[in-house]
Scaffold this active site. Sequence first.
Site, PDB file in Angstrom:
ATOM      1  N   CYS A   2       0.828  -1.205   0.000  1.00  0.00           N
ATOM      2  CA  CYS A   2       0.000   0.000   0.000  1.00  0.00           C
ATOM      3  C   CYS A   2       0.865   1.259   0.000  1.00  0.00           C
ATOM      4  O   CYS A   2       1.949   1.273   0.581  1.00  0.00           O
ATOM      5  CB  CYS A   2      -0.886   0.031   1.229  1.00  0.00           C
ATOM      6  SG  CYS A   2      -1.932  -1.406   1.387  1.00  0.00           S
ATOM      7  N   ARG A  27       5.376   0.368  -5.990  1.00  0.00           N
ATOM      8  CA  ARG A  27       5.300  -0.467  -4.790  1.00  0.00           C
ATOM      9  C   ARG A  27       4.395  -1.681  -4.997  1.00  0.00           C
ATOM     10  O   ARG A  27       4.408  -2.606  -4.199  1.00  0.00           O
ATOM     11  CB  ARG A  27       4.755   0.359  -3.611  1.00  0.00           C
ATOM     12  CG  ARG A  27       5.682   1.468  -3.177  1.00  0.00           C
ATOM     13  CD  ARG A  27       4.965   2.426  -2.256  1.00  0.00           C
ATOM     14  NE  ARG A  27       4.644   1.844  -0.968  1.00  0.00           N
ATOM     15  CZ  ARG A  27       5.404   1.908   0.111  1.00  0.00           C
ATOM     16  NH1 ARG A  27       6.559   2.526   0.045  1.00  0.00           N
ATOM     17  NH2 ARG A  27       5.042   1.369   1.242  1.00  0.00           N
ATOM     18  N   TRP A  73      -2.713  -2.754  -1.686  1.00  0.00           N
ATOM     19  CA  TRP A  73      -2.286  -4.113  -2.009  1.00  0.00           C
ATOM     20  C   TRP A  73      -3.028  -5.010  -1.029  1.00  0.00           C
ATOM     21  O   TRP A  73      -2.795  -4.945   0.178  1.00  0.00           O
ATOM     22  CB  TRP A  73      -0.775  -4.224  -1.858  1.00  0.00           C
ATOM     23  CG  TRP A  73      -0.190  -5.524  -2.278  1.00  0.00           C
ATOM     24  CD1 TRP A  73      -0.016  -5.965  -3.559  1.00  0.00           C
ATOM     25  CD2 TRP A  73       0.331  -6.548  -1.428  1.00  0.00           C
ATOM     26  NE1 TRP A  73       0.570  -7.205  -3.547  1.00  0.00           N
ATOM     27  CE2 TRP A  73       0.793  -7.594  -2.246  1.00  0.00           C
ATOM     28  CE3 TRP A  73       0.451  -6.685  -0.054  1.00  0.00           C
ATOM     29  CZ2 TRP A  73       1.362  -8.747  -1.749  1.00  0.00           C
ATOM     30  CZ3 TRP A  73       1.018  -7.845   0.451  1.00  0.00           C
ATOM     31  CH2 TRP A  73       1.466  -8.863  -0.403  1.00  0.00           C
ATOM     32  N   ASN A  99      -1.744   1.681   5.653  1.00  0.00           N
ATOM     33  CA  ASN A  99      -0.804   0.702   5.131  1.00  0.00           C
ATOM     34  C   ASN A  99      -0.393  -0.168   6.314  1.00  0.00           C
ATOM     35  O   ASN A  99      -0.024   0.354   7.351  1.00  0.00           O
ATOM     36  CB  ASN A  99       0.412   1.451   4.544  1.00  0.00           C
ATOM     37  CG  ASN A  99       1.533   0.527   4.147  1.00  0.00           C
ATOM     38  OD1 ASN A  99       1.366  -0.691   4.108  1.00  0.00           O
ATOM     39  ND2 ASN A  99       2.690   1.100   3.846  1.00  0.00           N
ATOM     40  N   GLY A 100      -0.482  -1.491   6.187  1.00  0.00           N
ATOM     41  CA  GLY A 100      -0.119  -2.375   7.297  1.00  0.00           C
ATOM     42  C   GLY A 100      -1.282  -3.278   7.662  1.00  0.00           C
ATOM     43  O   GLY A 100      -2.205  -3.452   6.867  1.00  0.00           O
ATOM     44  N   GLU A 483      18.618 -16.925  -7.509  1.00  0.00           N
ATOM     45  CA  GLU A 483      18.222 -15.581  -7.930  1.00  0.00           C
ATOM     46  C   GLU A 483      17.753 -15.580  -9.393  1.00  0.00           C
ATOM     47  O   GLU A 483      16.787 -14.898  -9.736  1.00  0.00           O
ATOM     48  CB  GLU A 483      19.392 -14.596  -7.712  1.00  0.00           C
ATOM     49  CG  GLU A 483      19.129 -13.164  -8.126  1.00  0.00           C
ATOM     50  CD  GLU A 483      17.945 -12.493  -7.416  1.00  0.00           C
ATOM     51  OE1 GLU A 483      17.433 -13.048  -6.428  1.00  0.00           O
ATOM     52  OE2 GLU A 483      17.522 -11.426  -7.882  1.00  0.00           O
ATOM     53  N   LYS A 487      14.029 -14.369 -10.492  1.00  0.00           N
ATOM     54  CA  LYS A 487      13.770 -13.317 -11.473  1.00  0.00           C
ATOM     55  C   LYS A 487      12.810 -13.828 -12.548  1.00  0.00           C
ATOM     56  O   LYS A 487      11.865 -13.142 -12.928  1.00  0.00           O
ATOM     57  CB  LYS A 487      15.072 -12.843 -12.144  1.00  0.00           C
ATOM     58  CG  LYS A 487      15.959 -11.968 -11.327  1.00  0.00           C
ATOM     59  CD  LYS A 487      15.463 -10.551 -11.105  1.00  0.00           C
ATOM     60  CE  LYS A 487      14.658 -10.408  -9.859  1.00  0.00           C
ATOM     61  NZ  LYS A 487      15.321 -10.324  -8.586  1.00  0.00           N
ATOM     62  N   GLU A 490       9.261 -14.177 -11.120  1.00  0.00           N
ATOM     63  CA  GLU A 490       8.630 -12.898 -10.809  1.00  0.00           C
ATOM     64  C   GLU A 490       8.122 -12.181 -12.047  1.00  0.00           C
ATOM     65  O   GLU A 490       7.023 -11.644 -12.035  1.00  0.00           O
ATOM     66  CB  GLU A 490       9.646 -11.961 -10.132  1.00  0.00           C
ATOM     67  CG  GLU A 490       9.937 -12.252  -8.693  1.00  0.00           C
ATOM     68  CD  GLU A 490      10.837 -11.185  -8.090  1.00  0.00           C
ATOM     69  OE1 GLU A 490      11.985 -11.046  -8.561  1.00  0.00           O
ATOM     70  OE2 GLU A 490      10.405 -10.495  -7.169  1.00  0.00           O
ATOM     71  N   HIS A 506      18.956 -36.707  -6.025  1.00  0.00           N
ATOM     72  CA  HIS A 506      18.243 -37.187  -4.836  1.00  0.00           C
ATOM     73  C   HIS A 506      16.727 -37.046  -4.983  1.00  0.00           C
ATOM     74  O   HIS A 506      16.010 -37.129  -3.983  1.00  0.00           O
ATOM     75  CB  HIS A 506      18.745 -36.454  -3.591  1.00  0.00           C
ATOM     76  CG  HIS A 506      20.192 -36.726  -3.299  1.00  0.00           C
ATOM     77  ND1 HIS A 506      20.638 -37.939  -2.822  1.00  0.00           N
ATOM     78  CD2 HIS A 506      21.303 -35.963  -3.484  1.00  0.00           C
ATOM     79  CE1 HIS A 506      21.956 -37.907  -2.687  1.00  0.00           C
ATOM     80  NE2 HIS A 506      22.387 -36.719  -3.096  1.00  0.00           N
ATOM     81  N   LYS A 605       6.687  -4.011  -4.137  1.00  0.00           N
ATOM     82  CA  LYS A 605       8.106  -3.685  -4.014  1.00  0.00           C
ATOM     83  C   LYS A 605       8.563  -3.839  -2.569  1.00  0.00           C
ATOM     84  O   LYS A 605       9.635  -4.364  -2.302  1.00  0.00           O
ATOM     85  CB  LYS A 605       8.345  -2.249  -4.494  1.00  0.00           C
ATOM     86  CG  LYS A 605       9.802  -1.794  -4.419  1.00  0.00           C
ATOM     87  CD  LYS A 605      10.654  -2.500  -5.443  1.00  0.00           C
ATOM     88  CE  LYS A 605      12.111  -2.111  -5.376  1.00  0.00           C
ATOM     89  NZ  LYS A 605      12.961  -3.133  -6.026  1.00  0.00           N
TER      90      LYS A 605
HETATM   91  C1  AGP Z   1      13.045  -9.090  -5.469  1.00  0.00           C
HETATM   92  O1  AGP Z   1      13.040  -9.141  -6.845  1.00  0.00           O
HETATM   93  C2  AGP Z   1      11.720  -9.202  -4.863  1.00  0.00           C
HETATM   94  N1  AGP Z   1      10.868  -8.157  -5.283  1.00  0.00           N
HETATM   95  C3  AGP Z   1      11.653  -9.527  -3.381  1.00  0.00           C
HETATM   96  O2  AGP Z   1      12.048 -10.854  -3.242  1.00  0.00           O
HETATM   97  C4  AGP Z   1      12.488  -8.655  -2.417  1.00  0.00           C
HETATM   98  O3  AGP Z   1      13.838  -8.925  -2.605  1.00  0.00           O
HETATM   99  C5  AGP Z   1      12.068  -8.964  -0.975  1.00  0.00           C
HETATM  100  O4  AGP Z   1      10.717  -8.654  -0.798  1.00  0.00           O
HETATM  101  C6  AGP Z   1      12.913  -8.230   0.046  1.00  0.00           C
HETATM  102  O5  AGP Z   1      12.765  -6.854  -0.038  1.00  0.00           O
HETATM  103  P1  AGP Z   1      13.794  -5.891   0.679  1.00  0.00           P
HETATM  104  O6  AGP Z   1      15.119  -6.165   0.091  1.00  0.00           O
HETATM  105  O7  AGP Z   1      13.284  -4.510   0.421  1.00  0.00           O
HETATM  106  O8  AGP Z   1      13.774  -6.236   2.143  1.00  0.00           O
END
Ligand code: AGP
Length: 610
Positions: A2, A27, A73, A99-100, A483, A487, A490, A506, A605
């Site tokens: 949010c 965000r 969100w 927000n929260g 990673e 990516k 996502e 395994h 974000k």
């Molecule tokens: C990364 O591509 C993601 N959007 C997500 O995994 C992110 O790294 C994670 O939410 C942690 O966020 P931060 O680094 O702001 O704590």
Amino acid sequence: MCGIVGCAGPEPVLPILLEGLTRLEYRGYDSAGIALQTGSAVWRRRRPGKLAELVAVVDDAPEATTGIGHTRWATHGGPSESNAHPHTDCTGRVAVVHNGIIENYLALAAGLGPSHERTSQTDTEVLAHLVEDELAGGSSLADAVRACLARVEGSFAIAAVNAGEPGLIVAARRGSPLIAGRTETSGLVASDIPAILGQTREVYVLDDDQVVEVRPGSLRVTTLAGEEVTPVRRRVDWDLEAAEKGGYEDFMLKEIHEQPQAVAETLRERLLPDGRLHLDATTLTEDQLRAVDKVFVVGCGTSYHAGLVAKYAIEHFARLPVEIDVASEFRYRDPVLDPNTLVVGVSQSGESLDTMEACRFAKSPTNKARLLVICNVVDSSMAREADAVLYTRAGPEVCVASTKTHLAQIAGLELLALYLAQLRGTLYPLEIHALVDTLRGLPTVIERALAHEDEYMEAGRRFVDVRDFFFLGRGVGFPVALEGALKLKEISYARAEAYPGGEMKHGPIALIEPGTVVVAVATRGRLHSKMLSNIQEMRARGATIVAVANEGDDETAAQADVVLPVPATHELFSPAVDVVALQLFAYAIAKARGCDVDQPRNLAKTVTVE
Ligand code: AGP
């Protein structure tokens, strides 16, 4: 996650709110809304979906100079108009954005009188009704907010307006980010700096349980108990241009190209002539750091993957045992901590609630661990909680999927590993100098990787229609595989699983069949020959192999169907180079699939809920 924006000033507020909400889009959100304070009431419009949906229905907005806006969100209640913020009370004179999560909202709602009619499934709406009751008892909006928040459990940043108090926004925070801003004639609040940067560079970072009263040209900050507080003023020296796309098709591509600079900036002037590491803030003494006998690294998502790289580096260079935890699990598993434990919190935003709470847990009076935070946002909640801070100087990262901050995190963590090695005497000074020199050369090596962009993109486009991918790596190549898979998931919504190469036999190898795509991180290092054997095992079962291999490594290329060439560097620094190939590989697939790479579905974000 949010986003909140609010403005009280002399000018029409609607365009200011819409601009602020646009700046908060990165965000992640699934509905948006605004509330404008008019003479006798609050005018409100909300819409599920993108901001354009809201913009399309505000033509008939009344002239107003004070208002609040929100991008939501969804947590409690789906993304619908009735659940979108702002929420109002029964009279329609109070509007609240939040927000929260208000954890005790059901108990609070149960305590409301029968006259209250709730119209949403959200936890937020209860606040509007609580404020309504306080106002009915004769309180001002500020007193009402203070009284209500004293009863709230959970995390929040809120902003509220009352039709009966023109030109006033009352906002507050606990756990979720909130800043205030000011010009000669207006007062502003927002959950993030870019939202108000078009209006002012004078911002005030609020602490937990502080309430700000925002009026045209003035701010007043108090505690929940009503005691006056002088907020810390900060001048923002980066501008909106820095958060724009700079000629690239999207923020993700721009940010991938900013990686050499992000790493160079993070490394700049970090090591003092006497070998000490220059931290941005620290209350830790060298003796305290020398006494550290165990390190925990905590983070989420991409930041967690950077933490995994740190485990290899710290254990190898500084010979300290390192545990690495997904932040959301850390405090629920009784980790053994004491003042000789160093907990390293890694976060782009410095606001992820899971990491924030892991950090707080580490520092709690029971655990008393030392806390070092590596984050990209100055004065973030985590930075303010820490004993020491190392800022990654990557500049604002707008794309929801992290790229440049990941590389900057790796650079910062490598520096930390070398500093600990120096303090503990586990490497000779000459060795450290040589390693630091190699680290300083990293931006150039990353540039060389970026020069292969066309090859990475072309490779990606070959696999547009593939549904399932496996990513394999060994040693420090495993976090790269994780990673790379994250990516791809996502931004392209392909299924991608990452495994250490030796683990496939395994169980997961049962899923390999002709045509399965296996992306293998196979750059030169201690386990290179073992990785080649793992590639053979996949090939023998018909997998198509995409190999991240060092430039000119014909032996590895011969085992692969497609090669993503990367320049070589020190093995423990190689994740910062190898991952670039996988970022662009994923980017090409996502673009060819027509995906919105900057704002992928369901993602935020900054995740400020647990
Ligand atoms: C990364 O591509 C993601 N959007 C997500 O995994 C992110 O790294 C994670 O939410 C942690 O966020 P931060 O680094 O702001 O704590």
